[in-house]
Design a protein around this motif. Structure first.
Motif, short mmCIF file in Angstrom:
data_model
loop_
_atom_site.label_atom_id
_atom_site.label_comp_id
_atom_site.label_asym_id
_atom_site.label_seq_id
_atom_site.Cartn_x
_atom_site.Cartn_y
_atom_site.Cartn_z
N PRO A 166 0.78 -1.30 0.14
CA PRO A 166 0.08 -0.09 0.05
C PRO A 166 0.78 1.39 0.09
CG PRO A 166 -0.80 -1.54 1.69
CD PRO A 166 0.31 -2.10 1.06
N ARG A 167 0.87 2.17 -0.99
CA ARG A 167 1.51 3.19 -1.15
C ARG A 167 1.15 4.32 -0.04
NH1 ARG A 167 5.04 3.43 -5.17
NH2 ARG A 167 5.22 5.69 -4.93
N GLU A 168 -0.23 4.02 0.39
CA GLU A 168 -0.77 5.00 1.55
C GLU A 168 0.17 4.98 2.60
OE1 GLU A 168 -2.44 2.92 -0.10
OE2 GLU A 168 -3.78 4.07 -1.41
N LEU A 169 0.66 3.75 2.99
CA LEU A 169 1.50 3.52 4.13
C LEU A 169 2.73 4.26 3.95
CD1 LEU A 169 0.96 -0.03 5.24
CD2 LEU A 169 -0.04 2.02 6.43
N LEU A 170 3.45 4.16 2.82
CA LEU A 170 4.70 4.96 2.45
C LEU A 170 4.61 6.11 2.52
CD1 LEU A 170 5.80 2.19 -0.72
CD2 LEU A 170 6.50 2.44 1.89
N ASP A 171 3.39 6.92 1.86
CA ASP A 171 3.10 8.48 1.92
C ASP A 171 3.09 8.71 3.37
OD1 ASP A 171 3.24 8.33 -0.81
OD2 ASP A 171 1.16 7.95 -1.12
N ALA A 172 2.42 8.09 4.15
CA ALA A 172 2.32 8.18 5.52
C ALA A 172 3.56 8.66 6.30
CB ALA A 172 1.35 7.54 6.20
N ALA A 173 4.57 7.41 5.98
CA ALA A 173 5.85 7.59 6.67
C ALA A 173 6.74 8.81 5.94
CB ALA A 173 6.46 6.23 6.28
N ARG A 174 6.47 9.24 4.79
CA ARG A 174 7.29 10.37 4.31
C ARG A 174 6.60 11.57 5.18
NH1 ARG A 174 6.10 13.69 0.23
NH2 ARG A 174 4.49 12.28 -0.49
N MET A 175 5.44 11.49 5.15
CA MET A 175 4.95 12.83 5.71
C MET A 175 5.18 12.91 7.39
SD MET A 175 0.98 12.88 4.06
CE MET A 175 0.59 14.52 4.86
N LEU A 184 11.69 1.65 5.38
CA LEU A 184 11.92 0.16 4.86
C LEU A 184 12.03 -0.87 6.15
CD1 LEU A 184 12.85 -1.86 2.79
CD2 LEU A 184 15.34 -1.24 3.14
N TRP A 185 12.81 -0.40 7.11
CA TRP A 185 12.97 -1.26 8.37
C TRP A 185 11.87 -1.07 9.19
CZ3 TRP A 185 16.22 -5.01 7.50
CH2 TRP A 185 17.15 -4.81 6.50
N THR A 186 10.94 0.07 9.32
CA THR A 186 10.02 0.17 10.39
C THR A 186 8.61 0.03 9.75
OG1 THR A 186 9.91 2.58 10.11
CG2 THR A 186 11.32 1.64 11.84
N VAL A 187 8.34 0.09 8.39
CA VAL A 187 7.15 -0.02 8.02
C VAL A 187 6.91 -1.11 6.75
CG1 VAL A 187 5.39 1.13 6.39
CG2 VAL A 187 6.73 2.26 8.28
N VAL A 188 7.83 -1.15 5.90
CA VAL A 188 7.92 -2.23 4.90
C VAL A 188 8.35 -3.68 5.65
CG1 VAL A 188 8.87 -3.02 2.77
CG2 VAL A 188 8.26 -0.68 3.15
#
Length: 275
Positions: A166-175, A184-188
């Motif tokens: 889900p790109r939403e999780l990646l975008d949330a992490a970037r925000m 990479l290590w805490t979300v993916v």
């Protein structure tokens, strides 16, 4: 009409199960013959009868005297774990880059990277051997592990999972201000624990079964499984009973690992879309 369709479906199912049964029998036959030979009396090791005339542990006792089975298993497990860890780490970084970022030439670069999977080992064998000789890494487990530190197949498998992440999780992490390394290590990684575990098992089994490269780099018979078994083949002859007993004993750890965890391996292929 419905009856004909039902019969056709049943026939297709029966034919499919028959084919799978035959494939299973042909796959298990060499393993069964190995263990049957190992359990035959020492003088009957070359007997071609399907069932042994009796059961004996003489071959296993002889193999234990000729080879340090415990040391071979330990060294091979260390080598396989090192190779699997390096391949999993490099594959994770590469798959994250290919799955997370979009850039010009991305597809071409990925295809070129995956194409290295098709390069025969014999092409890279000699340059790698010369390099290891210059580095002084011959006769070491490091020399076996480092040239196998990257696996295009692992990158291909993980990239499929990264693409469906889900790109939403990646975008949330970037925000939240997280770096790519932290993301990479805490979300993916926590979200892909299942596929990563399955891939690690598959890489470990593959590294354990690798024969030619360890045989080329190492020469001492007490190093890894491959060299230990090869040392039983001498000019004076081959003790096939002891060899089958040693091979059977050295296969047990990896067979147990695969039988217990095979479902995770299958699920990893299904979820990645690969067959």
């Amino acid at each position: 009409m419905t009856t004909d369709v039902t019969r056709s479906g049943r026939f297709g199912t029966f034919a499919g199960h028959l084919v799978l049964t035959l494939i299973t029998v042909f796959s298990l036959a060499p393993i069964a013959w190995m263990y049957l030979t190992a359990l035959r009396p020492r003088d009957d090791a070359l007997d071609r009868s399907v069932l042994p005339s009796g059961l004996s542990l003489e071959n296993l006792h002889s193999a234990a005297q000729l080879l340090p089975l415990g040391g071979l298993i330990g060294n091979t497990a260390l080598m396989a774990a090192g190779v699997a860890t390096c391949q999993l780490f490099t594959a994770l970084l590469a798959a994250y880059a290919f799955g997370r970022w979009r850039f010009r030439g991305e597809r071409v670069l990925f295809l070129v990277f995956v194409a290295t999977w098709q390069v025969p080992f014999q092409v890279t064998m000699l340059p790698n051997y010369v390099l290891l000789s210059q580095l002084g890494w011959l006769q070491t487990l490091t020399g076996v592990i480092v040239p196998q530190a990257a696996a295009p197949f692992a990158v291909l498998l993980l990239r499929q999972h990264m693409r469906s992440f889900p790109r939403e999780l990646l975008d949330a992490a970037r925000m939240d201000g997280r770096s790519h390394w932290n993301t990479l290590w805490t979300v993916v990684v926590p979200s892909l624990r299942g596929p990563l575990s399955a891939l690690a098992i598959l890489l470990f089994v593959t590294a354990w079964n690798e024969y030619f490269w360890p045989l080329l780099v190492l020469s001492e018979p007490n190093t890894v499984v491959q060299i230990g078994l090869q040392s039983l083949i001498t000019e004076a002859g081959t003790d096939y009973g002891a060899m089958m007993a040693a091979a059977g004993a050295l296969c047990l750890p990896i067979l147990a690992v695969y039988l217990v965890l095979q479902r995770q391996v299958v699920n990893a292929f299904i979820r990645s879309g690969l067959r």
